[in-house]
Design a protein around this motif. Sequence first.
Motif, PDB file in Angstrom:
ATOM      1  N   GLU A  25       0.977  -1.516  -0.205  1.00 41.13           N
ATOM      2  CA  GLU A  25      -0.218   0.258   0.275  1.00 41.13           C
ATOM      3  C   GLU A  25       0.749   1.174   0.272  1.00 41.13           C
ATOM      4  N   ALA A  26       2.095   1.194   1.163  1.00 41.13           N
ATOM      5  CA  ALA A  26       2.752   2.400   0.894  1.00 41.13           C
ATOM      6  C   ALA A  26       3.224   2.846  -0.489  1.00 41.13           C
ATOM      7  N   SER A  27       4.292   1.681  -0.844  1.00 41.72           N
ATOM      8  CA  SER A  27       4.553   1.442  -2.350  1.00 41.72           C
ATOM      9  C   SER A  27       3.800   2.135  -2.952  1.00 41.72           C
ATOM     10  N   LYS A  28       2.564   2.431  -3.546  1.00 43.10           N
ATOM     11  CA  LYS A  28       1.781   3.119  -4.400  1.00 43.10           C
ATOM     12  C   LYS A  28       1.808   4.342  -4.669  1.00 43.10           C
ATOM     13  N   PHE A  29       2.871   5.043  -3.516  1.00 43.84           N
ATOM     14  CA  PHE A  29       2.064   6.920  -3.176  1.00 43.84           C
ATOM     15  C   PHE A  29       4.626   7.315  -4.136  1.00 43.84           C
ATOM     16  N   LYS A  30       3.881   8.203  -3.964  1.00 45.59           N
ATOM     17  CA  LYS A  30       4.766   8.827  -4.551  1.00 45.59           C
ATOM     18  C   LYS A  30       5.770   8.949  -3.159  1.00 45.59           C
ATOM     19  N   ILE A  61      -0.238   3.755  17.173  1.00 47.46           N
ATOM     20  CA  ILE A  61       0.978   3.890  15.729  1.00 47.46           C
ATOM     21  C   ILE A  61       0.386   4.863  15.472  1.00 47.46           C
ATOM     22  N   LYS A  62       1.433   5.771  14.930  1.00 52.75           N
ATOM     23  CA  LYS A  62       1.027   7.039  13.811  1.00 52.75           C
ATOM     24  C   LYS A  62       1.789   6.969  13.125  1.00 52.75           C
ATOM     25  N   VAL A  63       0.743   7.059  11.929  1.00 53.13           N
ATOM     26  CA  VAL A  63       1.269   7.170   9.974  1.00 53.13           C
ATOM     27  C   VAL A  63       1.433   8.422   9.959  1.00 53.13           C
ATOM     28  N   ALA A  73      -1.472   8.529   0.973  1.00 53.14           N
ATOM     29  CA  ALA A  73      -1.151   8.156   1.866  1.00 53.14           C
ATOM     30  C   ALA A  73      -1.735   7.965   3.130  1.00 53.14           C
ATOM     31  N   VAL A  74      -1.725   8.101   3.544  1.00 49.77           N
ATOM     32  CA  VAL A  74      -2.222   8.952   5.169  1.00 49.77           C
ATOM     33  C   VAL A  74      -3.038   7.722   5.259  1.00 49.77           C
ATOM     34  N   GLU A  75      -4.510   7.952   4.405  1.00 46.25           N
ATOM     35  CA  GLU A  75      -5.737   7.865   4.610  1.00 46.25           C
ATOM     36  C   GLU A  75      -5.008   6.416   3.945  1.00 46.25           C
ATOM     37  N   ALA A  76      -4.174   5.766   2.920  1.00 44.36           N
ATOM     38  CA  ALA A  76      -4.893   4.116   3.228  1.00 44.36           C
ATOM     39  C   ALA A  76      -4.343   3.804   4.444  1.00 44.36           C
ATOM     40  N   LEU A  77      -3.015   4.064   4.639  1.00 46.76           N
ATOM     41  CA  LEU A  77      -2.826   3.067   5.367  1.00 46.76           C
ATOM     42  C   LEU A  77      -3.802   3.094   6.687  1.00 46.76           C
TER      43      LEU A  77
END
Length: 87
Positions: A25-30, A61-63, A73-77
């Motif tokens: 998921e994180a890798s989907k974002f720049k 935890i904090k994203v 990115a934050v919302e997706a994670l």
Amino acid sequence: MTEKSTTIKNRAGIHARPATLIVKEASKFKSNVYIEKNSEKINAKSILNILTLGGTYNSEIKVIAEGDDELEAVEALINLIDNKFEE
């Protein structure tokens, strides 16, 4: 910079499968994407870092993300974590 806190809700915590989902998921974002626990901040695009973070049940935890698509990115994670990694 965008950041949001959440609590790990799945009983097994972050083990190999959830760690893989986080990296995908994180890798989907720049943006640079991080997860912080107890002031330890790690790269969310690194499976080794995620596995060594020690994200157990009920851990807070904090994203954090920095970049052009940081909000997405934050919302997706956060959604992935809050949905118990689809387990």
